[in-house]
Design a protein around this motif. Structure first.
Motif, short mmCIF file in Angstrom:
data_model
loop_
_atom_site.label_atom_id
_atom_site.label_comp_id
_atom_site.label_asym_id
_atom_site.label_seq_id
_atom_site.Cartn_x
_atom_site.Cartn_y
_atom_site.Cartn_z
N ASN A 90 28.82 30.44 80.65
CA ASN A 90 29.31 31.05 81.47
C ASN A 90 29.02 32.48 82.01
OD1 ASN A 90 29.92 32.89 79.32
ND2 ASN A 90 32.71 32.39 79.17
N GLY A 91 27.72 32.61 81.65
CA GLY A 91 27.22 34.04 81.74
C GLY A 91 27.46 34.76 81.08
N ARG A 92 28.29 35.21 80.12
CA ARG A 92 28.24 36.23 79.94
C ARG A 92 27.22 35.98 78.57
NH1 ARG A 92 33.13 38.79 79.44
NH2 ARG A 92 34.98 37.77 80.17
N LYS A 93 26.75 37.43 78.29
CA LYS A 93 26.01 37.51 76.95
C LYS A 93 26.68 37.37 75.76
CE LYS A 93 26.95 42.06 75.88
NZ LYS A 93 27.23 43.93 74.91
N SER A 94 25.24 36.53 74.96
CA SER A 94 25.05 36.18 73.80
C SER A 94 24.93 37.04 72.77
CB SER A 94 24.62 34.49 73.83
OG SER A 94 23.83 34.11 73.55
#
Length: 457
Positions: A71-75
Motif C-alpha cells: 500500500n506504499g507505507r514503509k515496512s
C-alpha cells in the motif's frame, strides 16, 4: 549522441558493482525494484508500475526506505543509505525524466523532475557527466518554456459583485476553526457578506505545535484552553506578522492585488490580520482541546452535532472516522483546479503549470482531494511583478501561503455562498473520478523557485 543510450550505459556500469538482492522479508525491497528497472532497457508495464511506486515514495518523503508494504507505507524505519544503490536510483530517475519528455505530458514531466531533484539531494553523483547534466538542464528549461503558454482550457471565474444585506444573517454553517491565515480569511469572507456562522468549533491543540510538549497541564480547563490558544496563535502567525512588519515591499503588493483583482476590501484583509476575537464573527463559540483531528474528544463532539455542513479550515489530514459521520457534510476549499491539480503546494503547482491561481470547493471524502466537486475555479490573473526581484525564495514561499493562498480559497468560498440556493450540505456537485487529474506532492526548491519566478515576474 543519443543521451538515453548514454544513461543506459551508466546504469549498466553501476549495476555491475551490485548483486541481485533477495526478497525483503517484511515487504517490497527497494533494491530489488531498482535492480529490475536496471535490468530492463525497455520498461514494460511491470517496470512502469515499479517506477511510479518508487517515484511516489520518494516524492512524498524525500527519502528511500529499504522496503515498503504494497500500500506504499514503509515496512521498516531503515533507510537505503548504500551509496552504490543510491547512485543507481539517481541514474534511473534521470532516465525517467528524459523518457517522460517523449510522452508530451507536462504534468507527469513536472512530477518526474520534482522526484529527480529530490533524488539528487540524497548524495553527490560523480557519474553525472557533462552530456547527461546538460541534457537534464536543457530538458528542464524546455519544459519551463513550454509551460509559459497558458492552458487554452483556462476559463476564469470573475466575481459578480454582491451587495450584502444591511443586517447580519445567521448562516446554518459550523466553522471547524483551526487558527491560521486560511481560517481568518474565511471568517472575514463571511463577515463581508454580513453572514454569521451558526457556530464556531475552535480546535485548540493540547500540545505545543512545534515542540509537541503538553501545554499548561496544571491550569484549570478554561484557562488552559485560553493559554494554549494564545500559544498556538503566536506560533502559527509568527511568519505572517514578521513578513508584514519587516518585508512590506513583498507583502504590500500582495494585499493590494488581493483587493484589486479578487475584490476583497482593505478593511477585510486588515481585520483578518488583526486576529479579532472569534466572538466578533459568531455568537456561539465552542472551544475544544484536542491532540489532533483523530482525537476521540473531537469525534464525540461532532457526533453530537446537528445535521448540516461543516467548513473545514485545516489542522491536518481529516480522518475517515470523521468523514464517515453521515449526518455531516464537510466543505473544503482546495487551492487547485479539481480534478486536474490535487495534493500539496497546489497554489504553486497551479501557477507553474497554467499561469493562474485556482481553487475548488468540494465535499471531503477519504483520499487526497477526491470528494465530490462543487465549484472548481480559475482566478483572475494576480500581478505580483511589483515584488522585489531579489526576494529570497523562502520568504516568497511563506508570503504566498500567508497572504495569497488564504484569499484564493476565500474567493471560491464567497462564490459558493453567494450562489447557494439550498443548504450548504445539499449543494449540487459532480462525482470525482480518481483516475483523472494529477496528484502533486511538496515541491523541491528548484520547482518552488521556478513557480515563484513565474508568479513574481
Amino acid at each position: 549522441m543519443d543521451i538515453l543510450n548514454v544513461v543506459d550505459d551508466i546504469i549498466d556500469q553501476l549495476s555491475l558493482t551490485l548483486s541481485e538482492p533477495s526478497n525483503a522479508s517484511d515487504g517490497l525491497s527497494s533494491c530489488q525494484m531498482l535492480y529490475q528497472l536496471a535490468s530492463h532497457k525497455v520498461w514494460g508495464v511491470d517496470e512502469t508500475n515499479i517506477l511510479a511506486f518508487l517515484s511516489k515514495r520518494l516524492d512524498i518523503s524525500g527519502k528511500f526506505f529499504l522496503s515498503y508494504r504494497s500500500n506504499g507505507r514503509k515496512s521498516t524505519d531503515l533507510l537505503l543509505t548504500d551509496r552504490d544503490w543510491l547512485s543507481l536510483a539517481q541514474a534511473i530517475f534521470v532516465k525517467a525524466v528524459l523518457k517522460v519528455k517523449e510522452c508530451s505530458l507536462p504534468a507527469l514531466h513536472l512530477k518526474q523532475f520534482n522526484t529527480l531533484f529530490k533524488a539528487m539531494d540524497l548524495q553527490p553523483s560523480p557519474w553525472l557527466t557533462e552530456p547527461v547534466s546538460d541534457a537534464i538542464e536543457q530538458s528542464w528549461s524546455a519544459l519551463q518554456a513550454e509551460l509559459k503558454s497558458e492552458f487554452s482550457q483556462v476559463n476564469i471565474t470573475y466575481y459578480d459583485h454582491h451587495n450584502p444585506t444591511t443586517s447580519k444573517t445567521c448562516l446554518p454553517l459550523t466553522v471547524l476553526f483551526y487558527e491560521g491565515p486560511i481560517a481568518r480569511a474565511y471568517l472575514e469572507t463571511l463577515a463581508s457578506l454580513n453572514l454569521k456562522p451558526e457556530k464556531i468549533i475552535q480546535l485548540v491543540p493540547r500540545n505545543d505545535i512545534a515542540t509537541k510538549k503538553p501545554i499548561g497541564r496544571w491550569l484549570p480547563k478554561s484557562l488552559r484552553i485560553a493559554y494554549s490558544a494564545n500559544i498556538q496563535s503566536s506560533k502559527i502567525h509568527f511568519w505572517p506578522k514578521k513578513l508584514k512588519k519587516s518585508y512590506s515591499a513583498l507583502t504590500h503588493p500582495m494585499t493590494t492585488e488581493i483587493e484589486r483583482k479578487l475584490s476583497f476590501s482593505a478593511s477585510a484583509i486588515e481585520s483578518a490580520n488583526a486576529l479579532l476575537p472569534l466572538s466578533h464573527y459568531s455568537d456561539n463559540i465552542e472551544p475544544i482541546l484536542i491532540e489532533n483531528l483523530a482525537d476521540q474528544a473531537l469525534h464525540q463532539h461532532l457526533t453530537n452535532e446537528a445535521k448540516g455542513a461543516i467548513l473545514f479550515t485545516g489542522g491536518g489530514i481529516m480522518p475517515s472516522t470523521l468523514l464517515s459521520l453521515s449526518h455531516l457534510k464537510f466543505l473544503h476549499i482546495h487551492p487547485g483546479f479539481l480534478p486536474d491539480i490535487r495534493g500539496a503546494d497546489c497554489a504553486l503547482w497551479s501557477t507553474l503549470s497554467a499561469g493562474y491561481f485556482s481553487a475548488s470547493c468540494f465535499y471531503m471524502a477519504p483520499g487526497i482531494d477526491t470528494g465530490d466537486i462543487i465549484t472548481p475555479c480559475w482566478l483572475p490573473k494576480i500581478d505580483l511583478s511589483a515584488v522585489p526581484r531579489d526576494t529570497e525564495m523562502l520568504d516568497g514561499y511563506r508570503a504566498i501561503y500567508s497572504f495569497i493562498d488564504p484569499w484564493v480559497r476565500s474567493y471560491v468560498l464567497r462564490d459558493v455562498l453567494i450562489n447557494a440556493s439550498v443548504g450548504l450540505d445539499e449543494l449540487s456537485c459532480i462525482k470525482q473520478d480518481e483516475e483523472e487529474g494529477t496528484t502533486f506532492h511538496f515541491m523541491h526548491d528548484r520547482l518552488k523557485q521556478a513557480a515563484l519566478n513565474k508568479i513574481f515576474i
